[in-house]
Design an enzyme around this catalytic site. Structure first.
Site, PDB file in Angstrom:
ATOM      1  N   ASN A  50       0.865  -1.189   0.000  1.00 27.52           N
ATOM      2  CA  ASN A  50       0.000   0.000   0.000  1.00 27.52           C
ATOM      3  C   ASN A  50       0.895   1.231   0.000  1.00 27.52           C
ATOM      4  OD1 ASN A  50      -2.388   1.611   0.323  1.00 27.52           O
ATOM      5  ND2 ASN A  50      -1.904   1.819   2.494  1.00 27.52           N
TER       6      ASN A  50
ATOM      7  N   HIS B  26       0.895   5.101   1.393  1.00 30.04           N
ATOM      8  CA  HIS B  26       0.182   5.946   2.359  1.00 30.04           C
ATOM      9  C   HIS B  26       0.853   7.318   2.405  1.00 30.04           C
ATOM     10  CE1 HIS B  26      -2.244   6.949   5.800  1.00 30.04           C
ATOM     11  NE2 HIS B  26      -1.158   7.434   6.369  1.00 30.04           N
TER      12      HIS B  26
ATOM     13  N   SER C 150       4.872   6.742   2.398  1.00 28.97           N
ATOM     14  CA  SER C 150       5.469   5.457   2.738  1.00 28.97           C
ATOM     15  C   SER C 150       4.821   4.370   1.900  1.00 28.97           C
ATOM     16  CB  SER C 150       5.193   5.104   4.211  1.00 28.97           C
ATOM     17  OG  SER C 150       5.581   6.146   5.078  1.00 28.97           O
TER      18      SER C 150
ATOM     19  N   ASP D  24      -2.532   0.654   8.000  1.00 29.39           N
ATOM     20  CA  ASP D  24      -1.303   1.441   7.778  1.00 29.39           C
ATOM     21  C   ASP D  24      -0.182   1.079   8.757  1.00 29.39           C
ATOM     22  OD1 ASP D  24      -2.735   2.814   5.798  1.00 29.39           O
ATOM     23  OD2 ASP D  24      -3.406   4.350   7.198  1.00 29.39           O
TER      24      ASP D  24
HETATM   25  C1  GRF Z   1      -2.679   9.067  -2.684  1.00 26.77           C
HETATM   26  O1  GRF Z   1      -2.249  10.204  -1.992  1.00 26.77           O
HETATM   27  C2  GRF Z   1      -2.425   7.830  -1.877  1.00 26.77           C
HETATM   28  O2  GRF Z   1      -1.258   7.891  -1.135  1.00 26.77           O
HETATM   29  C3  GRF Z   1      -3.612   7.827  -0.952  1.00 26.77           C
HETATM   30  O3  GRF Z   1      -4.687   8.257  -1.736  1.00 26.77           O
HETATM   31  C4  GRF Z   1      -4.209   9.055  -2.817  1.00 26.77           C
HETATM   32  C5  GRF Z   1      -4.656   8.393  -4.073  1.00 26.77           C
HETATM   33  O4  GRF Z   1      -4.366   9.141  -5.214  1.00 26.77           O
HETATM   34  N1  GRF Z   1      -3.769   6.535  -0.327  1.00 26.77           N
HETATM   35  P1  GRF Z   1      -4.420   8.463  -6.651  1.00 26.77           P
HETATM   36  O5  GRF Z   1      -5.788   7.796  -6.789  1.00 26.77           O
HETATM   37  O6  GRF Z   1      -3.305   7.469  -6.739  1.00 26.77           O
HETATM   38  O7  GRF Z   1      -4.267   9.592  -7.597  1.00 26.77           O
END
Ligand code: GRF
Length: 195
Positions: A111, A113, A140, A149
């Site tokens: 994932n 985050h 991260s 997370d």
């Molecule tokens: C990103 O900031 C990711 O880290 C978070 O949600 C956002 C998703 O953006 N979990 P995208 O859909 O990849 O443009």
């Protein structure tokens, strides 16, 4: 070269991280290939982006399943298995996973985050970082475990928090790093996986 690891990306929205993974994996020597994009949200903008890049992209809407998260996840899992997926990348996938799906992909699910974990788990990370007055923030990539997370971090990138930053400005600065970090982390992870 060893076989490229068959990788799926799970999204819920615009899918800009998914796009950066697809772009990186277009290089023939990248150790992972993106073979499937799934979304729980049929309106996710990223589905069209993936399809335009020639990647099979499909929505598995969670809403018809109501509270039965496990049944929704069983369908996701079936689609992943059917496509011969070996690695799952969550990229803005906004559903909490149950121990069932996490267990099915233990050690094979990543994932991204938008914080320097273990700081600011959960939502609204950019707002919370500004409120906390930290000098640095970032993103991260971690292995997914049952707790939100909280799995082992495999890569991080830092950005400064600047005077007068808004959550939007900070999010944009972090996102640039996300797009660089996730492909790099996936490549390393793919190479480290047991055969
Ligand atoms: C990103 O900031 C990711 O880290 C978070 O949600 C956002 C998703 O953006 N979990 P995208 O859909 O990849 O443009």
């Amino acid at each position: 070269m060893a076989a490229r690891r068959r990788t799926a990306v799970l999204i819920s929205g615009r899918g800009s991280n998914m796009e950066s993974l697809i772009a990186a994996a277009a290089a023939p020597d990248f150790p992972a290939e993106i073979v499937l994009v799934l979304s729980n949200n049929p309106d996710a903008g990223g589905l069209a982006t993936a399809a335009a890049a020639g990647i099979p992209a499909r929505a598995i809407d969670h809403r018809p399943f109501g509270r039965d998260r496990a049944a929704h996840e069983a369908e996701i899992d079936a689609a992943l298995r059917e496509a011969g997926v070996e690695i799952v990348c969550l990229a803005g996938y906004m559903r909490l996973l149950t121990p069932y799906l996490v267990g099915r992909w233990a050690g094979r699910m990543l994932n991204i985050h938008p914080s320097l974990l273990p700081d600011f788990k959960g939502l609204h990370t950019h707002e919370r970082a500004i409120e906390a007055g930290v000098s640095h923030h970032g993103c991260s990539v971690h292995v997914v475990t049952e707790d939100l997370d909280a799995g082992p971090v495999v890569a991080q990138a830092r950005v400064p928090v600047l005077p007068g930053d808004t959550p939007e400005a900070l999010a944009a600065r972090v996102l640039v790093e996300e797009h660089r970090l996730y492909p790099e982390a996936l490549a390393r992870f793919a190479l480290s996986l047991p055969v």
